[in-house]
Design a protein around this motif. Sequence first.
Motif, short mmCIF file in Angstrom:
data_model
loop_
_atom_site.label_atom_id
_atom_site.label_comp_id
_atom_site.label_asym_id
_atom_site.label_seq_id
_atom_site.Cartn_x
_atom_site.Cartn_y
_atom_site.Cartn_z
N PHE A 1 0.84 -1.18 0.00
CA PHE A 1 0.00 0.00 0.00
C PHE A 1 0.88 1.24 0.00
O PHE A 1 1.90 1.30 0.70
N ILE B 1 -4.16 7.63 4.53
CA ILE B 1 -4.76 7.09 3.31
C ILE B 1 -3.91 5.92 2.81
O ILE B 1 -2.71 6.07 2.59
N THR C 1 -3.45 3.33 -0.24
CA THR C 1 -3.82 3.08 -1.63
C THR C 1 -3.15 1.79 -2.08
O THR C 1 -1.92 1.68 -2.05
#
Length: 73
Positions: free
Chosen positions: A27, A37, A39
């Motif tokens: 990630f 966050i 991703t």
Amino acid sequence: MLAKLTSKNQLTLPKSITQNLGSVEYFEVTVQNGQIILTPVRIQRADAVRAKLASLNLNEEDIANAVTWARQP
């Protein structure tokens, strides 16, 4: 949904979340406005890159020429 940060700075993501993502190992982690966050990132292995280059009929000289061209001022 809660996730606990361990004393070793490890975070376990809930299974219900990870099941929706498929087979992701890595990630990209960023912080925006106080929020973390995550991703999903799919890393391509070198073999996959070599196979793609071969399918495009590119050889080492083609790659070297492309790098030279890209590095021009």
